[in-house]
Design an enzyme around this catalytic site. Structure first.
Site, PDB file in Angstrom:
ATOM      1  N   ASP A  57       0.840  -1.211   0.000  1.00  0.00           N
ATOM      2  CA  ASP A  57       0.000   0.000   0.000  1.00  0.00           C
ATOM      3  C   ASP A  57       0.870   1.254   0.000  1.00  0.00           C
ATOM      4  O   ASP A  57       0.599   2.211  -0.720  1.00  0.00           O
ATOM      5  CB  ASP A  57      -1.030  -0.003   1.144  1.00  0.00           C
ATOM      6  CG  ASP A  57      -0.449  -0.136   2.536  1.00  0.00           C
ATOM      7  OD1 ASP A  57       0.747  -0.488   2.673  1.00  0.00           O
ATOM      8  OD2 ASP A  57      -1.188   0.129   3.508  1.00  0.00           O
TER       9      ASP A  57
ATOM     10  N   GLY B 164      -1.548  -5.552  18.084  1.00  0.00           N
ATOM     11  CA  GLY B 164      -0.221  -5.898  17.571  1.00  0.00           C
ATOM     12  C   GLY B 164      -0.202  -7.210  16.826  1.00  0.00           C
ATOM     13  O   GLY B 164       0.842  -7.834  16.663  1.00  0.00           O
ATOM     14  N   ALA B 165      -1.358  -7.653  16.350  1.00  0.00           N
ATOM     15  CA  ALA B 165      -1.426  -8.975  15.737  1.00  0.00           C
ATOM     16  C   ALA B 165      -1.689  -8.906  14.240  1.00  0.00           C
ATOM     17  O   ALA B 165      -1.955  -9.920  13.607  1.00  0.00           O
ATOM     18  CB  ALA B 165      -2.504  -9.811  16.416  1.00  0.00           C
ATOM     19  N   GLY B 166      -1.637  -7.703  13.669  1.00  0.00           N
ATOM     20  CA  GLY B 166      -1.803  -7.603  12.224  1.00  0.00           C
ATOM     21  C   GLY B 166      -3.250  -7.548  11.784  1.00  0.00           C
ATOM     22  O   GLY B 166      -3.554  -7.768  10.607  1.00  0.00           O
TER      23      GLY B 166
ATOM     24  N   SER C 295      -5.810  -3.171  14.655  1.00  0.00           N
ATOM     25  CA  SER C 295      -6.454  -2.579  15.832  1.00  0.00           C
ATOM     26  C   SER C 295      -6.191  -1.074  15.891  1.00  0.00           C
ATOM     27  O   SER C 295      -7.048  -0.311  16.335  1.00  0.00           O
ATOM     28  CB  SER C 295      -5.991  -3.263  17.116  1.00  0.00           C
ATOM     29  OG  SER C 295      -4.589  -3.211  17.218  1.00  0.00           O
ATOM     30  N   SER C 296      -5.011  -0.625  15.438  1.00  0.00           N
ATOM     31  CA  SER C 296      -4.734   0.818  15.514  1.00  0.00           C
ATOM     32  C   SER C 296      -5.668   1.600  14.597  1.00  0.00           C
ATOM     33  O   SER C 296      -6.219   2.629  14.986  1.00  0.00           O
ATOM     34  CB  SER C 296      -3.298   1.154  15.095  1.00  0.00           C
ATOM     35  OG  SER C 296      -2.424   0.155  15.373  1.00  0.00           O
TER      36      SER C 296
ATOM     37  N   GLU D  92      -2.158   8.630  11.992  1.00  0.00           N
ATOM     38  CA  GLU D  92      -1.167   7.573  12.241  1.00  0.00           C
ATOM     39  C   GLU D  92       0.200   7.944  11.672  1.00  0.00           C
ATOM     40  O   GLU D  92       1.224   7.703  12.297  1.00  0.00           O
ATOM     41  CB  GLU D  92      -1.645   6.231  11.662  1.00  0.00           C
ATOM     42  CG  GLU D  92      -0.713   5.088  12.063  1.00  0.00           C
ATOM     43  CD  GLU D  92      -1.380   3.738  12.188  1.00  0.00           C
ATOM     44  OE1 GLU D  92      -2.460   3.561  11.603  1.00  0.00           O
ATOM     45  OE2 GLU D  92      -0.815   2.860  12.867  1.00  0.00           O
TER      46      GLU D  92
ATOM     47  N   ASP E 170      -5.202   0.191   5.996  1.00  0.00           N
ATOM     48  CA  ASP E 170      -5.953  -0.205   7.195  1.00  0.00           C
ATOM     49  C   ASP E 170      -7.113   0.739   7.513  1.00  0.00           C
ATOM     50  O   ASP E 170      -8.245   0.272   7.702  1.00  0.00           O
ATOM     51  CB  ASP E 170      -5.000  -0.347   8.388  1.00  0.00           C
ATOM     52  CG  ASP E 170      -3.947  -1.419   8.153  1.00  0.00           C
ATOM     53  OD1 ASP E 170      -4.051  -2.145   7.146  1.00  0.00           O
ATOM     54  OD2 ASP E 170      -3.022  -1.524   8.969  1.00  0.00           O
TER      55      ASP E 170
HETATM   56  C1  GLA Z   1       0.414  -2.564   8.385  1.00  0.00           C
HETATM   57  C2  GLA Z   1       0.285  -1.150   7.813  1.00  0.00           C
HETATM   58  C3  GLA Z   1      -0.412  -1.172   6.462  1.00  0.00           C
HETATM   59  C4  GLA Z   1       0.259  -2.168   5.509  1.00  0.00           C
HETATM   60  C5  GLA Z   1       0.437  -3.519   6.183  1.00  0.00           C
HETATM   61  C6  GLA Z   1       1.258  -4.484   5.366  1.00  0.00           C
HETATM   62  O1  GLA Z   1      -0.838  -3.092   8.669  1.00  0.00           O
HETATM   63  O2  GLA Z   1      -0.447  -0.348   8.705  1.00  0.00           O
HETATM   64  O3  GLA Z   1      -0.421   0.129   5.908  1.00  0.00           O
HETATM   65  O4  GLA Z   1       1.462  -1.651   5.031  1.00  0.00           O
HETATM   66  O5  GLA Z   1       1.074  -3.392   7.449  1.00  0.00           O
HETATM   67  O6  GLA Z   1       0.587  -4.844   4.202  1.00  0.00           O
END
Ligand code: GLA
Length: 389
Positions: free
Chosen positions: A38, A123-125, A128-129, A161, A173
């Site tokens: 992204d 923090g798990a991808g 959440s942020s 962010e 995100d």
């Molecule tokens: C995090 C970042 C996103 C993206 C992903 C990886 O979630 O916030 O902008 O770069 O990693 O695809």
């Protein structure tokens, strides 16, 4: 029956003297395909999910913003007119950043107690942020007179962010959280900031989140380091290809032809990006045609590229990836989000969800002596106030 997340939030608010106020929710996301592209202008395919961040927003008579979370220690109390730098604000940097940007945009914000809880592992991808930023943007804008449109909330969350918290992330995100639609993946062109929706065959596919039970902190620097490494590759390539503005503009053939101009590591980072950009384009076509087996293969390749070229995977994520693909009902699996720990996403046939989950739990437990959290996921909802009937 009230959703468990909302009951937990209310119980925490009651126990800490913060009951009352209006309830807001924003979804987390999984990304079907498009790892770390992204912020290189690529297209991504995220899906908003039924897990996210809930918050109670209770107006107060003075000009203070207080923030407390059921999931993190600490209670923050800021003067709205003198918000602190992000480094002094812990997790409250996210709401503080949103408040700051809304004020800069000319909104009259009332004082507010924000009380937060989430059912996304932080923090798990799972974003959440971004869910916290979008939920806060909806809450504070609503209290100040008119809720933002979801697209405005997404843009504001992104600016908070990157500009306030200081993570060099892309737009995926917050856009996924704000704009996701049930039954669809969001097709988001991160260079043009344009989006539409790819319908998903819900009768033939289900999502399962596989938690590696390790965490990363985006602010810890590994993410920003990858951004820096791959932008360095871009700078070298621009000397040879002056028309490009981001790695998304480079084809695999162009990059391979310039291989000798790049050090091995920047080359690897760039090669992940340009091949991933190509995979996502192909994935869109496959999803539109309902060709899920071929789509799953692209997820598999994406994981390998994230692992070997971009180097954002971990042994536990790799194990989950392998274990998931060992089940006959799994189309594909890959790490989702930034990596460096956190979750993988598996796409499976809806009929096998139960046996798939049992398979992953047993194999992971055998290998690591720890029971992983495995959760089937449903589609999320539009962000905003939760009106209870
Ligand atoms: C995090 C970042 C996103 C993206 C992903 C990886 O979630 O916030 O902008 O770069 O990693 O695809």
């Amino acid at each position: 029956m009230e959703r468990p997340l909302f009951s937990r939030l209310r119980a925490f608010a009651a126990a800490t003297g913060r009951s009352g106020g209006r309830l807001f929710f924003a979804s987390g996301r999984v990304n079907l395909l498009g790892a770390h592209i992204d912020y290189h202008g690529g297209c991504v395919l995220p899906v908003a999910i039924d897990r996210g961040i809930a918050l109670l927003a209770r107006p107060r008579a003075d000009r203070r913003l207080t923030v407390a979370s059921a999931d993190f220690p600490g209670r923050y109390d800021f003067a709205l007119d003198a918000l602190p730098p992000a480094g002094d604000a812990g997790f409250a940097a996210y709401p503080a950043g949103v408040a700051q940007l809304l004020r800069e945009a000319g909104r009259e914000l009332p004082g507010c107690d924000l009380t937060i809880a989430g059912d996304l592992p932080p923090g798990a991808g799972m974003s959440s942020s971004a869910a916290l930023l979008v939920a806060t943007a909806m809450a504070l804008s609503t209290l100040s007179g008119a809720p933002l449109e979801p697209l405005e909330a997404a843009r504001l969350a992104f600016r908070a962010e990157t500009g306030y918290v200081g993570v060099r992330c892309g737009i995926m995100d917050p856009f996924a959280s704000a704009l996701g639609r049930a039954g669809h993946a969001l097709w988001l062109d991160c260079k043009e900031e344009r989006f539409d929706y790819v319908p998903l065959p819900a009768d033939r596919l289900a999502f399962v989140m596989l938690d590696s039970m390790t965490r990363r902190d985006l602010k810890s620097g590994a993410f920003n380091q990858r951004v820096a490494e791959s932008k360095a590759a871009l700078a070298t390539l621009q000397r040879h290809l002056p028309a490009i503005t981001c790695l998304r503009d480079v084809t695999v053939e162009q990059l391979d032809a310039l291989r000798g101009e790049l050090e091995p590591q920047p080359f690897q980072r760039a090669r992940h990006v340009v091949t991933e950009v190509a995979r996502v384009r192909r994935a869109r076509e496959l999803l539109l045609r309902g060709e899920l087996l071929e789509f799953g293969q692209l997820m598999w390749l994406s994981h390998l590229s994230s692992r070997h070229l971009y180097e954002v995977s971990t042994p536990r994520l790799d194990a989950l990836h392998e274990i998931a693909l060992g089940h006959p009902g799994c189309y594909g699996a890959r790490l989702t989000g930034a990596g460096f720990g956190g979750c993988a996403l598996a796409v499976v046939h809806p009929r096998v969800v139960e046996s798939f989950c049992a398979h992953v739990v047993a194999a992971f437990e055998q290998r690591f002596g720890q029971r992983p959290e495995i959760h089937p996921l449903a589609f999320g909802q539009a962000p905003g106030e939760v009106i209870e009937r």
